[in-house]
Design a protein around this motif. Structure first.
Motif, PDB file in Angstrom:
ATOM      1  N   GLY A 142      20.435 -97.205 -79.333  1.00 58.01           N
ATOM      2  CA  GLY A 142      19.577 -97.249 -78.155  1.00 58.01           C
ATOM      3  C   GLY A 142      20.228 -97.264 -76.800  1.00 58.01           C
ATOM      4  O   GLY A 142      19.534 -97.134 -75.784  1.00 58.01           O
ATOM      5  N   GLN A 143      21.549 -97.415 -76.713  1.00 61.41           N
ATOM      6  CA  GLN A 143      22.200 -97.434 -75.407  1.00 61.41           C
ATOM      7  C   GLN A 143      22.333 -96.005 -74.866  1.00 61.41           C
ATOM      8  O   GLN A 143      22.764 -95.102 -75.577  1.00 61.41           O
ATOM      9  N   ARG A 144      21.951 -95.814 -73.610  1.00 63.93           N
ATOM     10  CA  ARG A 144      21.964 -94.469 -73.040  1.00 63.93           C
ATOM     11  C   ARG A 144      22.883 -94.308 -71.832  1.00 63.93           C
ATOM     12  O   ARG A 144      23.402 -93.232 -71.581  1.00 63.93           O
ATOM     13  N   ALA A 145      23.083 -95.357 -71.053  1.00 65.07           N
ATOM     14  CA  ALA A 145      23.876 -95.261 -69.818  1.00 65.07           C
ATOM     15  C   ALA A 145      25.290 -95.769 -70.046  1.00 65.07           C
ATOM     16  O   ALA A 145      25.484 -96.890 -70.540  1.00 65.07           O
ATOM     17  N   PHE A 146      26.280 -94.951 -69.681  1.00 62.22           N
ATOM     18  CA  PHE A 146      27.686 -95.307 -69.870  1.00 62.22           C
ATOM     19  C   PHE A 146      28.457 -95.051 -68.576  1.00 62.22           C
ATOM     20  O   PHE A 146      28.147 -94.122 -67.824  1.00 62.22           O
ATOM     21  N   GLY A 147      29.464 -95.865 -68.316  1.00 60.62           N
ATOM     22  CA  GLY A 147      30.233 -95.755 -67.089  1.00 60.62           C
ATOM     23  C   GLY A 147      31.721 -95.632 -67.345  1.00 60.62           C
ATOM     24  O   GLY A 147      32.259 -96.274 -68.250  1.00 60.62           O
ATOM     25  N   GLU A 148      32.380 -94.817 -66.537  1.00 57.23           N
ATOM     26  CA  GLU A 148      33.825 -94.654 -66.585  1.00 57.23           C
ATOM     27  C   GLU A 148      34.399 -94.845 -65.186  1.00 57.23           C
ATOM     28  O   GLU A 148      33.730 -94.559 -64.189  1.00 57.23           O
ATOM     29  N   VAL A 176      32.165 -95.311 -61.849  1.00 57.24           N
ATOM     30  CA  VAL A 176      32.195 -96.634 -61.231  1.00 57.24           C
ATOM     31  C   VAL A 176      33.545 -96.963 -60.607  1.00 57.24           C
ATOM     32  O   VAL A 176      33.735 -98.074 -60.101  1.00 57.24           O
ATOM     33  N   GLY A 177      34.485 -96.025 -60.616  1.00 57.28           N
ATOM     34  CA  GLY A 177      35.825 -96.305 -60.109  1.00 57.28           C
ATOM     35  C   GLY A 177      36.032 -95.853 -58.682  1.00 57.28           C
ATOM     36  O   GLY A 177      35.173 -95.219 -58.065  1.00 57.28           O
ATOM     37  N   ASN A 178      37.205 -96.186 -58.167  1.00 56.84           N
ATOM     38  CA  ASN A 178      37.605 -95.729 -56.838  1.00 56.84           C
ATOM     39  C   ASN A 178      37.852 -94.224 -56.879  1.00 56.84           C
ATOM     40  O   ASN A 178      38.589 -93.733 -57.718  1.00 56.84           O
ATOM     41  N   LEU A 179      37.213 -93.490 -55.980  1.00 54.06           N
ATOM     42  CA  LEU A 179      37.329 -92.032 -55.964  1.00 54.06           C
ATOM     43  C   LEU A 179      38.260 -91.592 -54.843  1.00 54.06           C
ATOM     44  O   LEU A 179      37.979 -91.818 -53.665  1.00 54.06           O
ATOM     45  N   GLN A 180      39.376 -90.965 -55.218  1.00 54.81           N
ATOM     46  CA  GLN A 180      40.271 -90.398 -54.223  1.00 54.81           C
ATOM     47  C   GLN A 180      39.696 -89.076 -53.725  1.00 54.81           C
ATOM     48  O   GLN A 180      39.051 -88.339 -54.471  1.00 54.81           O
ATOM     49  N   LYS A 181      39.940 -88.766 -52.462  1.00 53.28           N
ATOM     50  CA  LYS A 181      39.351 -87.567 -51.873  1.00 53.28           C
ATOM     51  C   LYS A 181      39.769 -86.299 -52.611  1.00 53.28           C
ATOM     52  O   LYS A 181      38.983 -85.352 -52.709  1.00 53.28           O
ATOM     53  N   ASN A 182      40.993 -86.287 -53.141  1.00 51.02           N
ATOM     54  CA  ASN A 182      41.449 -85.085 -53.842  1.00 51.02           C
ATOM     55  C   ASN A 182      40.845 -84.925 -55.235  1.00 51.02           C
ATOM     56  O   ASN A 182      41.105 -83.945 -55.930  1.00 51.02           O
ATOM     57  N   LYS A 183      40.017 -85.914 -55.658  1.00 50.94           N
ATOM     58  CA  LYS A 183      39.348 -85.832 -56.954  1.00 50.94           C
ATOM     59  C   LYS A 183      37.843 -85.557 -56.805  1.00 50.94           C
ATOM     60  O   LYS A 183      37.124 -85.537 -57.804  1.00 50.94           O
ATOM     61  N   GLN A 213      28.589 -94.741 -58.411  1.00 47.80           N
ATOM     62  CA  GLN A 213      28.276 -96.107 -57.981  1.00 47.80           C
ATOM     63  C   GLN A 213      29.192 -96.645 -56.903  1.00 47.80           C
ATOM     64  O   GLN A 213      28.897 -97.700 -56.331  1.00 47.80           O
ATOM     65  N   SER A 214      30.307 -95.984 -56.614  1.00 45.35           N
ATOM     66  CA  SER A 214      31.345 -96.649 -55.823  1.00 45.35           C
ATOM     67  C   SER A 214      31.762 -95.862 -54.576  1.00 45.35           C
ATOM     68  O   SER A 214      32.947 -95.673 -54.331  1.00 45.35           O
ATOM     69  N   LEU A 215      30.784 -95.458 -53.792  1.00 45.75           N
ATOM     70  CA  LEU A 215      31.071 -94.850 -52.495  1.00 45.75           C
ATOM     71  C   LEU A 215      31.490 -95.974 -51.555  1.00 45.75           C
ATOM     72  O   LEU A 215      30.666 -96.803 -51.162  1.00 45.75           O
ATOM     73  N   ASP A 216      32.779 -96.013 -51.200  1.00 48.44           N
ATOM     74  CA  ASP A 216      33.306 -97.233 -50.579  1.00 48.44           C
ATOM     75  C   ASP A 216      33.688 -97.117 -49.110  1.00 48.44           C
ATOM     76  O   ASP A 216      34.268 -98.045 -48.548  1.00 48.44           O
ATOM     77  N   SER A 217      33.361 -95.977 -48.464  1.00 51.53           N
ATOM     78  CA  SER A 217      33.674 -95.863 -47.035  1.00 51.53           C
ATOM     79  C   SER A 217      32.893 -94.714 -46.418  1.00 51.53           C
ATOM     80  O   SER A 217      32.466 -93.783 -47.114  1.00 51.53           O
ATOM     81  N   LEU A 218      32.736 -94.780 -45.103  1.00 48.38           N
ATOM     82  CA  LEU A 218      32.095 -93.690 -44.371  1.00 48.38           C
ATOM     83  C   LEU A 218      32.945 -92.427 -44.458  1.00 48.38           C
ATOM     84  O   LEU A 218      32.420 -91.317 -44.589  1.00 48.38           O
ATOM     85  N   GLU A 219      34.261 -92.590 -44.403  1.00 46.11           N
ATOM     86  CA  GLU A 219      35.173 -91.440 -44.451  1.00 46.11           C
ATOM     87  C   GLU A 219      35.027 -90.681 -45.780  1.00 46.11           C
ATOM     88  O   GLU A 219      34.998 -89.444 -45.801  1.00 46.11           O
ATOM     89  N   LEU A 220      34.923 -91.420 -46.873  1.00 43.88           N
ATOM     90  CA  LEU A 220      34.735 -90.772 -48.171  1.00 43.88           C
ATOM     91  C   LEU A 220      33.386 -90.070 -48.215  1.00 43.88           C
ATOM     92  O   LEU A 220      33.265 -88.969 -48.750  1.00 43.88           O
ATOM     93  N   ALA A 221      32.363 -90.694 -47.644  1.00 43.85           N
ATOM     94  CA  ALA A 221      31.037 -90.073 -47.608  1.00 43.85           C
ATOM     95  C   ALA A 221      31.068 -88.751 -46.851  1.00 43.85           C
ATOM     96  O   ALA A 221      30.462 -87.758 -47.277  1.00 43.85           O
TER      97      ALA A 221
END
Length: 224
Positions: free
Chosen positions: A51-57, A80-87, A100-108
């Motif tokens: 029954g589990q449907r949602a998974f995070g990496e 759910v991890g830190n996203l580097q701009k080059n990724k 889930q982890s948009l952590d700055s205006l610059e990254l946005a």
């Protein structure tokens, strides 16, 4: 674990979620995201079958590998991890259900450029460093409302759904609770926000009692 052991273990987790949910509000709904970074594709299949449907990496390459291996299953993938701009492009190739982890205006702003070029949108949460810890990513709580609204105004391809935070790194439950209350109070001020993602394996009950409607459970679900 075999399937029956998984089911018994997860049933216990769900009971704990239910007790916490009712303590907050009996009408409150909580989604469990199983953090699968230490799990194999076969273990994820076992959880899917009960029954589990949602998974995070938390690594783009792992998300890519597992989503490819399990593409025949209707799974909901969260990054759910830190996203580097080059990724960014690598993540957009996968097109997860929720970032889930948009952590700055610059990254946005960089994410917006890539999304616009692809003519696509991405459901996202703004990460808040509610405990103001140097070891954590995220915007400061006093800046969160303004940054959230600025992203909504300037980045139309980013579909902000709410906020995410990690509880304070301490054994003091009062301090942890305060960090959750800080995030939840910001969430309540956000126009149209529907997701408040707080709580992990060691503190998810407290997070739910503070208003979380999405929790991220890792070892509690997968380890013996």
């Amino acid at each position: 674990m075999n399937k029956e052991e998984y089911k018994l273990y997860i049933d216990n987790v769900i009971r704990r979620v239910e007790f916490a949910r009712v303590r907050f509000d009996e009408k409150h709904i909580v989604k469990i995201v199983a953090i699968s970074k230490y799990s194999t594709s076969d273990e994820i299949k076992e959880l899917y079958e009960i029954g589990q449907r949602a998974f995070g990496e938390n690594k783009v390459q792992d998300l890519k590998a597992k989503s490819d291996e399990l593409e025949e299953l209707p799974l909901e993938w969260h990054f759910v991890g830190n996203l580097q701009k080059n990724k960014i492009n690598n993540l957009l190739d996968i097109n997860p259900t929720l970032f889930q982890s948009l952590d700055s205006l610059e990254l946005a702003q960089e994410l917006q450029k890539k999304l616009q070029a692809r003519e696509m949108t991405l459901d996202t949460l703004l990460q808040i460093n509610s405990a103001k810890e140097e070891s954590k990513h995220g915007v400061m709580p006093e800046d969160a409302l303004n940054i959230y609204n600025q992203i909504k105004k300037e980045c139309p391809n980013i579909n902000l759904r709410g906020v995410m935070s990690i509880g304070a790194h301490t054994d003091d439950k009062k301090v942890i609770k305060k960090s959750f209350e800080t995030t939840y109070s910001i969430y309540k001020e956000l126009d149209g926000a529907t997701i408040c993602s707080m709580g992990m394996s060691g503190d998810f009950e407290l997070a739910i009692e503070c208003g979380s409607n999405m929790i991220r459970l890792g070892s509690i679900m997968f380890n013996k």
